[in-house]
Design a protein around this motif. Structure first.
Motif, PDB file in Angstrom:
ATOM      1  N   LYS A 162      48.866  44.530  43.699  1.00  0.00           N
ATOM      2  CA  LYS A 162      48.612  43.152  43.271  1.00  0.00           C
ATOM      3  C   LYS A 162      47.221  42.711  43.731  1.00  0.00           C
ATOM      4  CE  LYS A 162      50.591  38.522  43.599  1.00  0.00           C
ATOM      5  NZ  LYS A 162      51.676  37.716  44.187  1.00  0.00           N
ATOM      6  N   ARG A 163      46.884  43.018  44.982  1.00  0.00           N
ATOM      7  CA  ARG A 163      45.571  42.659  45.517  1.00  0.00           C
ATOM      8  C   ARG A 163      44.462  43.378  44.749  1.00  0.00           C
ATOM      9  NH1 ARG A 163      41.921  44.522  48.843  1.00  0.00           N
ATOM     10  NH2 ARG A 163      43.087  46.357  49.433  1.00  0.00           N
ATOM     11  N   GLN A 166      44.105  41.716  41.387  1.00  0.00           N
ATOM     12  CA  GLN A 166      43.401  40.436  41.514  1.00  0.00           C
ATOM     13  C   GLN A 166      41.909  40.660  41.769  1.00  0.00           C
ATOM     14  OE1 GLN A 166      45.629  38.576  44.648  1.00  0.00           O
ATOM     15  NE2 GLN A 166      47.093  37.624  43.237  1.00  0.00           N
ATOM     16  N   SER A 169      40.333  41.832  38.571  1.00  0.00           N
ATOM     17  CA  SER A 169      40.243  40.692  37.648  1.00  0.00           C
ATOM     18  C   SER A 169      39.086  39.786  38.040  1.00  0.00           C
ATOM     19  CB  SER A 169      41.543  39.895  37.662  1.00  0.00           C
ATOM     20  OG  SER A 169      42.615  40.675  37.206  1.00  0.00           O
TER      21      SER A 169
END
Length: 195
Positions: A162-163, A166, A169
């Motif tokens: 997830k990190r 992110q 992104s």
């Protein structure tokens, strides 16, 4: 195996076995009436079948004991993690104490039965069973800790993914903004050059 015995001895053994099972399962033992004549006779006994029956009954007993222990753990977990404003604390305390008392009584009963009323052929069964229980309990604890470590590692991996997503992104958005800025800057410079 053929065992030579008198009828009175056979009746005595039957009463002992009934007493053993009655104590184990809480039923009242009905003694067999004593015979008036004493005659020698051969009684066939299958020791393997008797031991298998005892082991089967003990296994069922231990399964019930584990269910009771699981119920106690479940009630403790509910009490720790779930707030119930309508809970009757005295009722919950009474139920938990009763379950714990039943557990203690079951342990005493099974210990006494296994130590004092098990056939001599089974040896020091109580000691052996509880020693092996300790070994298995340690193995299960290690397995539980490994499972928890695997679950923590999986959670850590999910958080890292997830990190990373992110972060990528954010890099993508920053790059898009930079490209848009540079494109606008070149358009501005190109317009200035035409005028």
């Amino acid at each position: 195996m053929e065992v030579k015995s008198t009828v009175e001895e056979a009746i005595g053994v039957a009463n002992e076995v009934r007493g053993f099972w009655a104590k184990l399962f809480g039923a009242k033992a009905k003694p067999v009436a004593q015979a008036t004549r004493k005659k020698e006779k051969y009684v066939a006994v299958d020791e393997t079948k008797v031991m298998a029956d005892v082991v089967g009954q003990l296994t069922e007993f231990f399964r019930l004991q584990e269910q009771l222990a699981a119920h106690i753990r479940e009630e403790e977990e509910k009490s720790k993690n779930i707030y119930d404003p309508d809970a009757n604390l005295m009722e919950a305390a009474l139920k938990r104490v009763m379950a714990m008392d039943q557990m203690a009584a079951l342990e005493v009963t099974i210990r006494e039965t296994m130590v004092y009323q098990s056939p001599p052929e089974m040896g020091a069964m109580y000691s052996k069973v509880f020693e092996m229980r300790g070994v298995i309990q340690e193995e299960q604890e290690n397995a539980r800790l490994k499972e928890e470590a695997k679950e923590r590692y999986k959670q850590w991996q999910r958080q890292e993914e997830k990190r990373d997503f992110q972060q990528k992104s954010a890099y993508l958005v920053a790059t898009a903004i930079l490209i848009a800025y540079l494109w606008m800057w070149f358009l501005f410079v190109a317009r200035l050059g035409k005028t």
